[in-house]
Write an enzyme that holds these catalytic residues in place. Structure first.
Site: not given
Length: 212
Positions: A82-83
């Site tokens: 995830n970013h």
């Protein structure tokens, strides 16, 4: 003898592409139950390579129950993929250093969807992708090449991208009874004695076996 030895990584003589993967897991953040197998002619004992972006500093776990069947090419995407999305750019500048580490997110800013939990007696079909934090209930079936982005209820068949319910395997009252019986928690001797009831579709017979 009561069934195959769960401590034997390759329980089928001459067929090494099937592996009871609990015996080969090294990462303490991956927990797998007895008799769960992975089928892959390219090296079933290397199942951990299919658990992606599983970084220790994130702290998430992959938990897979007993008696699960995992087909070739199944992948688990963990929370490390995830970013942050709250800013204008999702690019992870901070991981490259050179002064960019000043842009590192604060604790709690990275998206985190929790542990990925797979129940017991789950069948995950060829090339399926399980996304972070998904919970798949006991007895569920994931069709080949599904992308599972949300939780799957017990004894539900799902498929597609994103995966959607296709059908319930049994009536709701039968599912409740199956979850209460939880045959996968029986001693292996009892499981071996009642395989016909476990593999048939007669809930009365399974209930009778549970009482024996």
């Amino acid at each position: 003898m009561f069934g195959p030895d769960p401590l034997n990584p390759h329980p089928m003589p001459g067929f090494p592409q099937v592996c009871f993967i609990k015996n080969k897991i090294q990462n303490p953040a991956i927990i797998v139950g007895d008799y769960t197998y992975y089928d892959d002619p390219d090296g079933a004992e290397n199942f951990e390579r299919n658990v992606l972006y599983h970084f220790p500093f994130i702290g998430d776990k992959l938990v897979i129950g007993k008696f699960c069947a995992i087909a070739r090419g199944v992948r688990f995407i963990m929370n490390g993929a995830n970013h942050p999305m709250s800013g204008f750019s999702t690019y992870p500048f901070y991981i490259f250093g050179g002064g960019w580490e000043a842009a590192a997110p604060e604790a709690g800013e990275l998206p985190f969807k929790g542990d990925t939990l797979i129940g017991n007696d789950v069948w995950i079909g060829y090339d399926s992708l399980i996304m972070p934090g998904v919970k798949i209930g006991d007895g569920a079936i994931i069709s080949s090449r599904s992308v599972v982005t949300r939780d799957v209820a017990a004894y539900t068949v799902v498929g597609g991208n994103p995966a959607q319910p296709i059908k319930q395997r049994f009536d709701a009252d039968v599912v409740v009874q199956l979850l209460n019986i939880a045959w996968w928690n029986w001693p292996v001797q009892k499981i071996s004695q009642h395989l016909k009831a476990i593999t048939a579709g007669d809930i009365a017979a399974l209930k009778q076996a549970a009482l024996s």
